[in-house]
Design a protein around this motif. Sequence first.
Motif, PDB file in Angstrom:
ATOM      1  N   LEU A 139      -0.190  -7.668  -7.997  1.00 15.50           N
ATOM      2  CA  LEU A 139       1.236  -7.640  -7.719  1.00 15.50           C
ATOM      3  C   LEU A 139       1.934  -6.593  -8.586  1.00 15.50           C
ATOM      4  O   LEU A 139       2.822  -5.872  -8.119  1.00 15.50           O
ATOM      5  N   LEU A 140       1.527  -6.489  -9.840  1.00 10.98           N
ATOM      6  CA  LEU A 140       2.132  -5.522 -10.746  1.00 10.98           C
ATOM      7  C   LEU A 140       1.989  -4.109 -10.213  1.00 10.98           C
ATOM      8  O   LEU A 140       2.927  -3.305 -10.266  1.00 10.98           O
ATOM      9  N   ARG A 141       0.837  -3.789  -9.685  1.00 11.98           N
ATOM     10  CA  ARG A 141       0.594  -2.445  -9.159  1.00 11.98           C
ATOM     11  C   ARG A 141       1.534  -2.137  -7.994  1.00 11.98           C
ATOM     12  O   ARG A 141       2.082  -1.035  -7.900  1.00 11.98           O
ATOM     13  N   VAL A 142       1.742  -3.134  -7.130  1.00  9.99           N
ATOM     14  CA  VAL A 142       2.638  -2.935  -5.993  1.00  9.99           C
ATOM     15  C   VAL A 142       4.072  -2.706  -6.488  1.00  9.99           C
ATOM     16  O   VAL A 142       4.789  -1.831  -5.987  1.00  9.99           O
ATOM     17  N   LEU A 143       4.487  -3.467  -7.483  1.00 10.73           N
ATOM     18  CA  LEU A 143       5.841  -3.323  -8.004  1.00 10.73           C
ATOM     19  C   LEU A 143       6.035  -1.981  -8.702  1.00 10.73           C
ATOM     20  O   LEU A 143       7.119  -1.388  -8.639  1.00 10.73           O
ATOM     21  N   GLN A 144       4.997  -1.495  -9.353  1.00  9.09           N
ATOM     22  CA  GLN A 144       5.096  -0.219 -10.059  1.00  9.09           C
ATOM     23  C   GLN A 144       5.121   0.974  -9.111  1.00  9.09           C
ATOM     24  O   GLN A 144       5.857   1.934  -9.321  1.00  9.09           O
ATOM     25  N   ILE A 171       0.053   1.732   2.288  1.00  2.56           N
ATOM     26  CA  ILE A 171       1.328   1.904   2.976  1.00  2.56           C
ATOM     27  C   ILE A 171       2.447   1.750   1.941  1.00  2.56           C
ATOM     28  O   ILE A 171       2.298   1.069   0.929  1.00  2.56           O
ATOM     29  N   SER A 172       3.568   2.397   2.198  1.00  6.83           N
ATOM     30  CA  SER A 172       4.707   2.318   1.293  1.00  6.83           C
ATOM     31  C   SER A 172       5.628   1.181   1.703  1.00  6.83           C
ATOM     32  O   SER A 172       5.797   0.905   2.900  1.00  6.83           O
ATOM     33  N   VAL A 173       6.233   0.535   0.706  1.00 13.64           N
ATOM     34  CA  VAL A 173       7.206  -0.525   0.980  1.00 13.64           C
ATOM     35  C   VAL A 173       8.425  -0.321   0.078  1.00 13.64           C
ATOM     36  O   VAL A 173       8.317   0.181  -1.038  1.00 13.64           O
ATOM     37  N   ASP A 174       9.574  -0.694   0.593  1.00 11.02           N
ATOM     38  CA  ASP A 174      10.825  -0.608  -0.161  1.00 11.02           C
ATOM     39  C   ASP A 174      11.426  -2.008  -0.210  1.00 11.02           C
ATOM     40  O   ASP A 174      12.055  -2.462   0.747  1.00 11.02           O
ATOM     41  N   VAL A 175      11.199  -2.704  -1.306  1.00 13.55           N
ATOM     42  CA  VAL A 175      11.592  -4.110  -1.406  1.00 13.55           C
ATOM     43  C   VAL A 175      12.316  -4.358  -2.716  1.00 13.55           C
ATOM     44  O   VAL A 175      11.875  -3.909  -3.779  1.00 13.55           O
ATOM     45  N   ARG A 176      13.437  -5.085  -2.633  1.00 16.83           N
ATOM     46  CA  ARG A 176      14.121  -5.544  -3.842  1.00 16.83           C
ATOM     47  C   ARG A 176      13.558  -6.926  -4.188  1.00 16.83           C
ATOM     48  O   ARG A 176      13.542  -7.833  -3.365  1.00 16.83           O
TER      49      ARG A 176
END
Length: 495
Positions: free
Chosen positions: A291-296, A309-314
């Motif tokens: 999860l940390l990698r995705v958030l970074q 794939i790229s994601v743009d999430v708050r």
Amino acid sequence: MPDTKQDVLVSWIGGNDIVSAQRGQDGPILSTIKANTFDRIELLYNYPDEEVASFLDWLTSQVVTPINVTKVILSSPVDFADIYQAASALLNDLSNQKTKLSILLSPGTPAMQAVWILLGKTRYECLFYQSSKEQGVELVEIPFELSAEYIPKVSKIADEKLINMADSQVPIDAAFDNIITRNPRMMALKSQAQILAQKTVPVLIYGETGTGKELFARAIHNASSRQNKPFVAINCGAIPKDLADSVLFGHKKGAFTGAVSDKLGVFQQANGGTLFLDEFGELTPEVQVRLLRVLQESRLTPVGATSEISVDVRIITATHKNLMDGVIQGTFREDLFYRIAVGVLHLPPIRHREGDLILLTEMLLESLSKQDESLSKKLSVEAKNLILKHPWHGNIRELQSTLLRAVLWSDTDSVTGSDLESALFKMPTKENDLLSLDVSQGVDIQKVIGDLVKHYVLETLAFTGQNKTQAAQLLGLKSQQTLTNWMEKYGISQS
């Protein structure tokens, strides 16, 4: 075990007390101490220190009872709000110290006397005394019942509509106006959350179960620039460990047994919007790493996929756990904590939201009435007092379900104290959970110590085959005689 409660007399220091002391005469406080036996005296004052110091010198020379004094800053000796805050703080502290409270009404202004009566008849069990030259010292019976909760001053009260915060289902259009409160701390939290809504930083929301964490999360999303994008909520504690990656990041068809089609993870579902990860502290360390990698990097790889794939999430997270403790204990990654804990909101339990409990109760009763006219009920004074005294560890959810049960049990137009008592769930305290006792309900500290001593003494004696010398050594006691003394003190019999 004998009753170990201390008898404590509480009073304001009044002008008559100070003047009487200057004349060498008994004022209301000294007269009351001489007429009754107390273990301790607790006094509040708002007079100049030099006047009070002179009075205390005189008072302590006349009695042997220990006396504690607390200076209070009042904007005015008739300001009800300031007086209430000072008096309530003292009584609350004393009620948690295993005391028998007595309040002397005579000293002070009429506003001070009114507040004592309000508190003593609604929130704290006590005796009332009054003292005068004409009548002497008298025990006062106040022949009426009250139910009231202090409502702090606020500049603006939110729209008092049906409170969605009390509903287990948070509305998708939840806004900050749905967070109904009169409590200054909650008002400040709403203001902070509104500021965070205009930013894109991650938000961490702390709070017990039922304090409204998801309501705050949805209100933040709906007040943000992402309001027209998805809001996706998921309970991390309900995710099966072997499916965590699939739930969070999605999977491709055939990635594992049962993956009969492509599936979007919650990050992809929330793309462009907000992802609310409730019970965030339940994620395993292995999932935390991924999860940390995705958030970074704002990039992820679905299970079974060959490309990112790229994601743009708050991200908004919520938990009832202390994640800093998890960091220290090694169960929660420190780097992940600092990644998600940028905007932090600590939601208080409703037992600490002074001024809100009866307001929330009335909102919930109004909600029940609107759903079904047969559920339209009023609360008796006794029922309101029970509500004010209950700790509500389940917070608004517990309050809601309890009110529903009480309304159903009631066969009149009013919910009685008996109806409410029947509807309350009183959770037993685990005997071995000595660090989680509810101090708001009073804690018999001597019994707690005795139970702890008994448990380990008997366990150690059993381990040593009833050899008291060895048992004393294992318990860190100086000698067998010391162990014997402990056993006699706490009534422990050797088997």
